[in-house]
Scaffold this motif. Structure first.
Motif, PDB file in Angstrom:
ATOM      1  N   ALA A 486      35.010  50.062 -10.806  1.00 43.39           N
ATOM      2  CA  ALA A 486      34.123  51.041 -11.437  1.00 43.39           C
ATOM      3  C   ALA A 486      34.690  52.435 -11.160  1.00 43.39           C
ATOM      4  O   ALA A 486      35.087  52.731 -10.043  1.00 43.39           O
ATOM      5  CB  ALA A 486      32.706  50.935 -10.869  1.00 43.39           C
ATOM      6  N   ASN A 487      34.776  53.318 -12.196  1.00 42.27           N
ATOM      7  CA  ASN A 487      34.237  53.019 -13.509  1.00 42.27           C
ATOM      8  C   ASN A 487      35.132  52.071 -14.303  1.00 42.27           C
ATOM      9  O   ASN A 487      36.273  51.845 -13.930  1.00 42.27           O
ATOM     10  CB  ASN A 487      34.007  54.308 -14.318  1.00 42.27           C
ATOM     11  N   LEU A 525      26.327  47.493 -10.593  1.00 41.02           N
ATOM     12  CA  LEU A 525      26.438  48.830 -10.003  1.00 41.02           C
ATOM     13  C   LEU A 525      25.085  49.325  -9.499  1.00 41.02           C
ATOM     14  O   LEU A 525      24.982  49.916  -8.412  1.00 41.02           O
ATOM     15  CB  LEU A 525      27.001  49.807 -11.037  1.00 41.02           C
ATOM     16  N   LEU A 552      35.855  51.214  -6.094  1.00 46.02           N
ATOM     17  CA  LEU A 552      34.923  52.211  -6.617  1.00 46.02           C
ATOM     18  C   LEU A 552      35.595  53.577  -6.580  1.00 46.02           C
ATOM     19  O   LEU A 552      36.084  54.004  -5.530  1.00 46.02           O
ATOM     20  CB  LEU A 552      33.634  52.230  -5.792  1.00 46.02           C
ATOM     21  N   SER A 559      29.534  55.362  -9.966  1.00 46.69           N
ATOM     22  CA  SER A 559      30.414  54.722  -8.998  1.00 46.69           C
ATOM     23  C   SER A 559      30.208  55.295  -7.602  1.00 46.69           C
ATOM     24  O   SER A 559      30.217  54.561  -6.609  1.00 46.69           O
ATOM     25  CB  SER A 559      31.868  54.889  -9.438  1.00 46.69           C
TER      26      SER A 559
END
Length: 644
Positions: A486-487, A525, A552, A559
Motif C-alpha cells: 500500500a498504496n 487497510l 506500507l 497507508s
C-alpha cells in the motif's frame, strides 16, 4: 486613375492599450482580418452571405487574396510559436513520480522476453490468470526501449517531446487565420492544464494522436487525400492506449457535421457543405478506421474495453472515488474550498472551458454561425473532464482547437487585410516577452513554487518517492513470494523488481483490478488501522495459508494510518524502514530470517509529519498508546466499523 486605384489604403486606426484590449478590438473589427477560406466550408462560398436566408445562397466570385505576410512578420510568428513550444517542453521536464510507469516498464520487458503481449494477469495473486486486456503494449515496448537507452532522464525528455509535439500539431490545427501571438495567448492556460498531467503514461501518445485526428479533420477539405492517414493513425493508436476510441469520437462528430451541413444547405447558421472529400471517400475511410480497431491482440475484447473504463469512472465512480484521478473537479473544490479552486491546474482548466464556451457565444454574435462538429466535440470532452480529472489534458487540447476555430471564423470577412504589420510585430514581441518570462520562471524554480509538489525543473526520479529499497529488501531469498503493498500504486515498484516470480495483492491496473479485489484491499487497510486482526485471515485465504510480506509507504495518508496501527499490533515486526516505506513480517517469519526489529523513526515523511496512532475516540477498538487495555479482539469490528 490607375495611380488612384493602386494607391495603398490608409493604415487602420489602432487602439492603444494592453494586449487584452487589442484582443477584443481584433475580434470585433474582424473585417480587418486577412481573407482565408474557412476550414469547414467550400472555398467558393461567400463568407458574408445572409445566414438566415431561406433560399440557397449563390456563390460569389472569390475575394482577392491578401498579400503574403512580410518576412519580419513571419519571423516573429515563428519566434512566438517556438517560444510556446519551448515553454511547453520545459514545464514537462520534472522528476519521474508516476507509479504506473514501473508496471508499464516491466510489461514492456516481459513482452520482449516472451515475444507477445500478455493475455492473462501475471502480477497479482488475487486476480492471477484472469484475462488482461493490455492495449498499452505498443507504448510499453516503446518506453522499455527508451528506458534502456537512457534511463529515467531520457524517458522524461521523450515524454516532454511527445506532448510538446501534440501541442504543436493542435496549435497548427485550429485557427489557421488567427495571428500567431493571439493564438499563443489563448493556448497558455491550456499548456498549464496539460503540464499538470504530463506523466510518462500511454496518454501522452493519445494526446499526439488526438491532435493529429483534429488536424486532419480540419484540413481534409483542402487536401482530401489526408483522410487516408486516419486508418494508419488509428492502427497505431489502438495498440498503444485504450483511449483510441477518442479518434472514433472525432470521426463521428465530423460525419454528423457533414450530414447536417448538407441537409441545411447553408441555412440555420451552418456553413455550406464541402465538396471534398467525397461521400464515397468518407465512407471507405470510415470503414477502414473501424476495421483497424480490431487489429489488436485481443480483437473484439480490445475494441470494447474502453466501455469498461468509461463505466468505472461514471457508473462506478462512487466506489473508485478514493483514486485521485477518478475524482470529478467539483469534488476537489468541495473538499478544499477556495484553496482547491485556486490551484493553478484547476484554475487553468476552468479558464480553458470559459475560453472555449465564450468562443461559441462570440461566433454566434458576430456571424450568427455555429458548427455541429465543434459543439459535439466541446460538449463530449467537457463531459469527460467533468467526470474525472484524469481527462483534463485531452480536454484542454480539444477545447483550444475548437476555440481557435471559432475565433478565427468570427473574425473573417471578404476583401480584408490584417492590421498594419508593425502592429502585429509589436504584439508578437509582447507575447515573446511573456513567453520568455515564463521560461525563466520554469528554469529558475519560480514556476515550481506555484505548481504542485514534484514539478521542479529537473530530471531523474522524485526523491524518496518510490519504494525501490523496500521492494528489493522484500524480494530477498527466504521472504514470502507474495506481498501486500500500500498504496496500490507502489505495488508496481515491487512488481518491477520481483515479478513474475513474486506477486502482489493488487495494483493500480484498471484492466485487471476488479471491484471486489479493490474492496478487499480497502477493508484490509482499514482493519490494520483500527487493530482488527481479521485482515490476517483474509490475506491467508487469498495466499493459500502463507502470510504475505506487508509493505506500507510513508506518504499515502491511508497507508500511514495502517502503518501506525500495525506498529502497535502484536505478532508483527518492522524489519526495514526508510523515508519511503516500511516492511513488516510476522514475528515467526522475522525470527526464521533472523531479522531484528528496526526503529520506525526513519519513517518520518519528507515533509516532517511524524506517524500518529489512530484516534481512540474514532476507533474505540484500538487502545490508546501506553494504556493497559488488552489487544483488540479479532472479532470486534469489521473494516467498516460495524460489529461482526
Amino acid at each position: 486613375m490607375h495611380r488612384l486605384l493602386d494607391a495603398p489604403a490608409a493604415p487602420p486606426v489602432r487602439p492603444k492599450g494592453p494586449q487584452t484590449i487589442y484582443l477584443l478590438w481584433f475580434l470585433v473589427k474582424g473585417n480587418r482580418c486577412r481573407v482565408a477560406a474557412p476550414l469547414d466550408r467550400r472555398t467558393d462560398s461567400r463568407h458574408d452571405e445572409p445566414i438566415m436566408s431561406k433560399s440557397k445562397s449563390v456563390a460569389a466570385p472569390a475575394a482577392p487574396r491578401a498579400s503574403p505576410p512580410a518576412p519580419q512578420e513571419r519571423l516573429w510568428a515563428r519566434i512566438v510559436f517556438g517560444g510556446l513550444l519551448a515553454w511547453t517542453f520545459l514545464t514537462l521536464c520534472y522528476p519521474l513520480r508516476d507509479t504506473d510507469f514501473w508496471w508499464h516498464l516491466k510489461t514492456g520487458e516481459w513482452i520482449l522476453e516472451h515475444g507477445a503481449p500478455p493475455q492473462v494477469d501475471v502480477y497479482t495473486f488475487t486476480d492471477f490468470d484472469k484475462p488482461w486486456i493490455d492495449l498499452h503494449w505498443g507504448f510499453q515496448l516503446l518506453i522499455a526501449g527508451v528506458y534502456h537507452l537512457g534511463g529515467a532522464n531520457l524517458v522524461i525528455l521523450f515524454k516532454a517531446a511527445v506532448i510538446t509535439g501534440a501541442v504543436a500539431v493542435a496549435w497548427l490545427a485550429g485557427g489557421k487565420t488567427l495571428p500567431a501571438w493571439l493564438k499563443t495567448l489563448l493556448w497558455v492556460p491550456a499548456v498549464v492544464c496539460i503540464s499538470g498531467r504530463g506523466y510518462e503514461r500511454p496518454e501522452m501518445l493519445t494526446q499526439l494522436f488526438l491532435a493529429a485526428w483534429l488536424w486532419v479533420a480540419l484540413r481534409v477539405a483542402e487536401r482530401p487525400r489526408l483522410i487516408w492517414l486516419l486508418p494508419v493513425i488509428q492502427l497505431v493508436w489502438v495498440n498503444c492506449h485504450a483511449l483510441f476510441v477518442l479518434g472514433l469520437v472525432v470521426g463521428a462528430a465530423y460525419v454528423i457535421d457533414c450530414v447536417a451541413r448538407e441537409f441545411a444547405g447553408g441555412k440555420w447558421g451552418l456553413a455550406p457543405a464541402d465538396s471534398q472529400p467525397s461521400a464515397k471517400s468518407i465512407i471507405r475511410a470510415g470503414a477502414l478506421v473501424a476495421a483497424v480497431c480490431f487489429v489488436n491482440p485481443y480483437f473484439e475484447d480490445g475494441v470494447l474495453f474502453p466501455l469498461e473504463l468509461y463505466r468505472k469512472f461514471t457508473v462506478d465512480q462512487e466506489f473508485w472515488k478514493d483514486i485521485g484521478e477518478f475524482r470529478p473537479p467539483l469534488q476537489y473544490i468541495l473538499k478544499f474550498g477556495w484553496r482547491g479552486l485556486f490551484n493553478i491546474y484547476m484554475m487553468s482548466e476552468i479558464i480553458v472551458w470559459l475560453i472555449a464556451a465564450g468562443s461559441f457565444v462570440w461566433l454566434a454574435w458576430r456571424r450568427r454561425r455555429w458548427s455541429v462538429m465543434r459543439v459535439l466535440l466541446f460538449a463530449g470532452f467537457s463531459h469527460l473532464a467533468w467526470k474525472a480529472t484524469r481527462n483534463s489534458n485531452i480536454f484542454a487540447i480539444m477545447s483550444l482547437v475548437v476555440a481557435c476555430e471559432n475565433f478565427a471564423e468570427a473574425a473573417r470577412a471578404p476583401a480584408a487585410a490584417l492590421p498594419e504589420p508593425r502592429a502585429l510585430i509589436r504584439y508578437s514581441r509582447g507575447m515573446a516577452a511573456v513567453l520568455t518570462a515564463l521560461i525563466v520562471a520554469v528554469v529558475t524554480g519560480g514556476w515550481a513554487a506555484i505548481a504542485e509538489e514534484g514539478k521542479e525543473f529537473r530530471l531523474g526520479e522524485s526523491p524518496h518517492w518510490f519504494i525501490h529499497e523496500a521492494a528489493e529488501f522484500a524480494g530477498q531469498p527466504g521472504f514470502p513470494n507474495r506481498a501486500f503493498v500500500a498504496n496500490n500504486g507502489q505495488a508496481a515498484v515491487y512488481t518491477y523488481h520481483n515479478a513474475p516470480q513474486r506477486f502482489v495483492f493488487t495494483d493500480a491496473r484498471l484492466e485487471v483490478c476488479s471491484k471486489e479485489t479493490f474492496q478487499q484491499y480497502n477493508k484490509i487497510l482499514a482493519a490494520m488501522w483500527v487493530g482488527d486482526l481479521a485482515w490476517e485471515k483474509v490475506l491467508e485465504a487469498y495466499s493459500g495459508g502463507e502470510m504475505p510480506v506487508v509493505i506500507l509507504d510513508s506518504r499515502g495518508e491511508t497507508s500511514r494510518m495502517a502503518m501506525s496501527g500495525l506498529l502497535q499490533t502484536p505478532g508483527w515486526r518492522l524489519v526495514f524502514a526508510d523515508k519511503t516505506a516500511g516492511v513488516f513480517l510476522t514475528d515467526a517469519q522475522a525470527d526464521q530470517l533472523k531479522l531484528p526489529k528496526v526503529d520506525f523513526a526513519s519513517l518520518i515523511n519528507p515533509d516532517n509529519r511524524p506517524l500518529a496512532p489512530p484516534d481512540p475516540r474514532m476507533h474505540p477498538a484500538f487502545p490508546p498508546p501506553g494504556s493497559a487495555s488488552p489487544a483488540p479482539d479479532r472479532q470486534t469490528q469489521s473494516p467498516q466499523g460495524e460489529s461482526k
